[in-house]
Design an enzyme around this catalytic site. Structure first.
Site, mmCIF file in Angstrom:
data_model
loop_
_atom_site.group_PDB
_atom_site.id
_atom_site.type_symbol
_atom_site.label_atom_id
_atom_site.label_comp_id
_atom_site.label_asym_id
_atom_site.label_seq_id
_atom_site.Cartn_x
_atom_site.Cartn_y
_atom_site.Cartn_z
ATOM 1 N N GLY A 366 0.837 -1.197 0.000
ATOM 2 C CA GLY A 366 0.000 0.000 0.000
ATOM 3 C C GLY A 366 0.865 1.236 0.000
ATOM 4 O O GLY A 366 2.078 1.182 -0.245
ATOM 5 N N LYS A 386 3.367 -6.067 8.451
ATOM 6 C CA LYS A 386 3.347 -4.852 7.637
ATOM 7 C C LYS A 386 4.644 -4.094 7.865
ATOM 8 O O LYS A 386 4.935 -3.662 8.982
ATOM 9 C CB LYS A 386 2.145 -3.977 8.004
ATOM 10 C CG LYS A 386 2.075 -2.696 7.187
ATOM 11 C CD LYS A 386 0.740 -2.011 7.347
ATOM 12 C CE LYS A 386 0.714 -0.665 6.649
ATOM 13 N NZ LYS A 386 -0.577 -0.009 6.735
ATOM 14 N N ASP A 481 -9.858 6.753 6.105
ATOM 15 C CA ASP A 481 -9.530 6.109 4.837
ATOM 16 C C ASP A 481 -10.279 4.784 4.703
ATOM 17 O O ASP A 481 -9.702 3.768 4.304
ATOM 18 C CB ASP A 481 -8.016 5.893 4.737
ATOM 19 C CG ASP A 481 -7.569 5.646 3.291
ATOM 20 O OD1 ASP A 481 -8.343 5.957 2.364
ATOM 21 O OD2 ASP A 481 -6.459 5.130 3.101
HETATM 22 N N1 LIG Z 1 -3.619 -8.263 8.647
HETATM 23 C C1 LIG Z 1 -3.660 -8.465 7.346
HETATM 24 N N2 LIG Z 1 -3.880 -9.705 6.851
HETATM 25 C C2 LIG Z 1 -3.906 -9.895 5.523
HETATM 26 N N3 LIG Z 1 -3.742 -8.944 4.596
HETATM 27 C C3 LIG Z 1 -3.524 -7.701 5.029
HETATM 28 C C4 LIG Z 1 -3.473 -7.387 6.413
HETATM 29 N N4 LIG Z 1 -3.246 -6.057 6.546
HETATM 30 C C5 LIG Z 1 -3.171 -5.565 5.311
HETATM 31 N N5 LIG Z 1 -3.333 -6.538 4.384
HETATM 32 C C6 LIG Z 1 -3.318 -6.397 2.923
HETATM 33 O O1 LIG Z 1 -2.398 -5.395 2.574
HETATM 34 C C7 LIG Z 1 -3.071 -4.329 1.897
HETATM 35 C C8 LIG Z 1 -2.433 -3.021 2.263
HETATM 36 O O2 LIG Z 1 -2.481 -2.884 3.673
HETATM 37 P P1 LIG Z 1 -2.704 -1.468 4.332
HETATM 38 O O3 LIG Z 1 -3.960 -0.891 3.759
HETATM 39 O O4 LIG Z 1 -2.623 -1.608 5.803
HETATM 40 O O5 LIG Z 1 -1.425 -0.715 3.776
HETATM 41 P P2 LIG Z 1 -1.289 0.789 3.397
HETATM 42 O O6 LIG Z 1 0.094 0.993 2.895
HETATM 43 O O7 LIG Z 1 -1.641 1.622 4.559
HETATM 44 O O8 LIG Z 1 -2.340 0.904 2.246
HETATM 45 P P3 LIG Z 1 -3.072 2.173 1.648
HETATM 46 O O9 LIG Z 1 -2.392 2.444 0.348
HETATM 47 O O10 LIG Z 1 -4.475 1.672 1.459
HETATM 48 O O11 LIG Z 1 -2.985 3.294 2.607
HETATM 49 C C9 LIG Z 1 -4.533 -4.472 2.299
HETATM 50 O O12 LIG Z 1 -5.388 -3.952 1.313
HETATM 51 C C10 LIG Z 1 -4.671 -5.964 2.419
HETATM 52 O O13 LIG Z 1 -4.866 -6.527 1.153
#
Ligand SMILES: Nc1ncnc2c1ncn2[C@@H]1O[C@H](COP(=O)(O)OP(=O)(O)OP(=O)(O)O)[C@@H](O)[C@H]1O
Length: 702
Positions: A366, A386, A481
């Site tokens: 993400g 993450k 978001d």
């Molecule tokens: N706990 C989890 N278990 C499985 N998949 C996950 C989990 N957390 C996140 N993901 C996957 O990773 C993706 C991105 O996670 P997240 O939205 O937390 O990241 P981000 O960098 O903050 O994204 P964004 O661009 O939406 O802000 C999610 O859409 C999901 O597909």
């Protein structure tokens, strides 16, 4: 997850105090031991949070809402398989005020009814100790008591504001150095001299700079007078990055950099003052770099149109607020003794290493982090890791990530993804959040589904989503978001909200928030039109867009630009005006050249009966959707009221989670494999074969 595990803020406050106390102690130590030894970088202690040690008690004695199914009732006939039965719903369904069909403009009698019900609900459910009334992050000490009228403007109107606000927690001592999360840095990572100032000079400069910023602060404060406008991103934008005012003996010759004298294992050492990061992507556990880069390049176009302004905004935003030190003069002399909470991680004591996990595959990437599926080698538990992105960080640890970590560590709710602990990368320059693993996200699932969810399935998902949103709003957090890719699903029918990178606490300070939040498709009209004061209602708009998407299996308003987004909204819901949305005409983004469309045509998209394949929605269902997509944020339905909506108690009843459809766990596949499964094409097939040969052959995160 037990419903009683909602002790969020107590944990949060205790951890904050603990961090402050620790920081204070360090600061004193550093003054004495500027020449002290640098500690051994390998001396990490495993203090990962024990899940068994969590305090499951509700910290504020708050009674959570009963589980949705207990509220549900309805006729037994005319049910879809798996519907939840309950006999207690009638109470709730009858008492909720309903909104007019003209997109949120209630008739006068309805309005009166709504106020009366709100007052009644407020009187019956509120208790002075029920809600935290100040943001634990940023305190506005100069502000007067929050006027009730302001609360009444936001969605909190039904929750009633206690007459007396609880006193703020003690602020850190005068010599407090804000420390939130620390990860140690190996002496090997020390970069050559960047500046020419001595450590003392740097300290002095930093103090002067903070003082200058404090002088500027009152002028920024006048922007808004709403209690809903709160601890703002502008403040953060203008705020000093959180920097450690310490030097290491090993670093004493390395000037112009902020380093801890002797970082505890697991501490964040905030990077150099020059703005150059000491951590490079390739150094992030080194072995991961190429793969990540490759995946990123291949996949970067897959993403829905995330507003780029948001990214640049968050770039500026990713600096630490220094408001902790803002009002030192007003601090009480003797801080309360810190009582360690039952369930909390002392982040200063260190974290486990990511090497204790085996990387299985990359799930997704993400804006703020890369997410991996991994196995805890100790427990064999499958988790999601993450990795916090550091690329945008000119100075220090990303604020968005700190917010997310803080919020997720504090909160425990069946509809909020659980963060178990924080671990550090093998080269000690990267941070991972260890989360419960979920097999899907809603966006991915809907892309693979042939048919949209049925109404009873949508109700099951909506109830879980609304419970999670209510929990956040009850705890003074705006998600900001909400979108289908931030809603995770598992094969037990559970939905959990994730990605709190943009979320923030709100409530007390008198400053506007940043406007550039929420992915475009789910962004509320007040944000699109440039309001600086917003509230929980922005999340409710997103929930409305998600409900429509669940029913139709396609996004409701998929604009590519802000103007197009507004245009799409106006064409469907009618162009707003002062009558249905008082204050609309004064919003900064209101332009004369918007489409003039006088009618609300939402019903055309969700008819009561349909032969055209459009999703069918009952009167009650449409009323809920319309209430969520109400223009005037003050009239938009709250999560609490939405949960009580009669749609959930009419047939078809919400499906039980146990009967929700399951899907192959796409998150267990590489993204390219996933993409193939979603839309097979012959060229991808060849690549897939190659990929399959590689899956599982990687070493530890590299
Ligand atoms: N706990 C989890 N278990 C499985 N998949 C996950 C989990 N957390 C996140 N993901 C996957 O990773 C993706 C991105 O996670 P997240 O939205 O937390 O990241 P981000 O960098 O903050 O994204 P964004 O661009 O939406 O802000 C999610 O859409 C999901 O597909």
């Amino acid at each position: 997850m037990a419903a009683g595990r909602h002790g969020g803020y107590r944990d949060y406050e205790a951890r904050e105090r603990e961090l402050d106390a620790e920081a204070s102690r360090r600061s004193k130590e550093q003054q004495h031991h500027l020449g002290g030894r640098h500690r051994d970088a390998d001396r990490r202690r495993d203090v990962g949070r024990s899940r068994g040690g969590r305090d499951f008690a509700n910290g504020h004695g708050r009674r959570r809402s009963p589980p949705p199914r207990s509220r549900l009732a309805g006729r037994i006939g005319d049910r879809e398989p798996g519907e939840v039965l309950s006999g207690s719903a009638s109470d709730d369904s009858g008492g909720r005020p309903h909104r007019g069909r003209d997109n949120g403009v209630p008739s006068s009698s309805r309005e009166g009814e709504a106020v009366a019900v709100s007052a009644a609900v407020g009187a019956s459910v509120s208790s002075p100790s029920k809600k935290r009334k100040f943001s634990p992050i940023i305190w506005d000490r100069d502000s007067p008591k929050p006027p009730h009228s302001d609360a009444a403007r936001g969605k909190k109107v039904v929750e009633s504001v206690p007459a007396e606000l609880p006193p703020p927690p003690p602020l850190p001592p005068k010599d407090h150095i804000p420390v939130i999360l620390a990860v140690e840095k190996s002496p090997m990572d020390v970069e050559p001299t960047v500046g020419t100032e001595s450590a003392e000079q740097l300290l002095e400069h930093e103090e002067n700079r903070v003082a200058e910023e404090e002088e500027e602060y009152p002028t920024m404060r006048n922007i808004s007078t709403s209690r809903w406008a709160g601890a703002n991103d502008e403040e953060e934008d203008g705020a000093a990055p959180m920097k450690k005012k310490s030097t290491s003996p090993a670093d004493s010759s390395v000037q112009g950099q902020w380093k801890r004298a002797s970082p505890e294992l697991g501490e964040v050492v905030v990077s150099d003052i020059s703005g150059g990061r000491t951590m490079s992507r390739s150094s992030d556990s080194g072995r991961m770099g190429n793969d990540e880069k490759e995946d990123f390049e291949v996949d970067k176009d897959d993403y829905m149109d995330v507003d780029r302004g948001q990214a640049s905004d968050s770039d500026a935003e990713n600096r630490m607020s220094d408001t902790d030190s803002e009002d030192e003069a007003h601090r009480p002399e003797t801080p309360e003794p810190v009582k360690p909470p039952h369930r909390c991680i002392n982040m200063l004591q260190g974290c486990r290493s990511v090497d204790e996990f085996e990387r299985l595959n990359k799930i997704n990437e993400g804006t703020y982090g890369v997410v991996y599926r991994a196995r805890d080698k100790k427990t064999n538990e499958i988790v999601a890791l993450k990795k916090v992105k550091m690329e945008k960080e000119r100075e220090g640890f990303p604020l968005t990530s700190l917010r997310e970590i803080n919020i997720l560590l504090s909160f425990h709710h069946p509809s909020i993804v659980d963060v178990k602990e924080v671990v550090v990368g093998s080269s000690l320059d990267s941070i991972f959040m260890v989360m419960e693993y979920m097999e899907h996200d809603l966006k991915g699932v809907m892309e693979t589904m042939k048919q949209p969810y049925t109404q009873s399935e949508v109700k099951c998902l909506m109830l879980q989503l609304l419970e999670g949103v209510k929990y956040l709003h009850d705890n003074w957090v705006l998600h900001r978001d909400l979108k289908t890719s931030n809603l995770l699903l598992n094969n037990r029918g559970e939905l959990k909200i994730c990605d709190f990178g943009l979320s923030r606490q709100y409530g007390s300070p008198l400053k506007p928030y940043t406007q550039l939040v929420v992915t475009l498709w789910y962004r509320a009209p007040e944000l699109l039109l440039g309001t600086k004061e917003y509230s929980t209602a922005i999340d409710m708009w997103s929930v409305g867009c998600i409900m429509a998407e669940l029913l139709a299996k396609e996004p409701l308003f998929n604009g590519k630009t802000e103007f197009e987004q507004l245009d799409k909204i106006f064409r469907t819901l009618g162009t707003p005006n002062e009558k249905i949305w008082p204050g609309y005409a004064k919003l900064p983004g209101v332009k004369v050249n918007f489409v003039k469309q006088p009618y609300n045509r939402l019903r055309d998209k969700f008819p009561a009966a349909s032969f055209s394949g459009r999703p069918i929605l009952s009167e009650a269902g449409f009323d809920l959707l319309n209430s969520l997509l109400t223009y005037d944020p003050d009239k938009r339905i709250s999560a609490d009221d939405a949960l009580k909506h009669k749609w959930f108690s009419e047939v078809p009843l919400p499906k039980s989670k146990d009967f929700m459809p399951t899907f192959p766990a796409l998150n267990e596949l590489d993204r390219r494999t996933k993409r193939y499964l979603k839309s097979p094409d012959p060229l991808e097939e060849q690549r897939l074969k190659e990929l399959q040969g590689n899956i599982g052959n990687r070493g530890l995160f590299g």
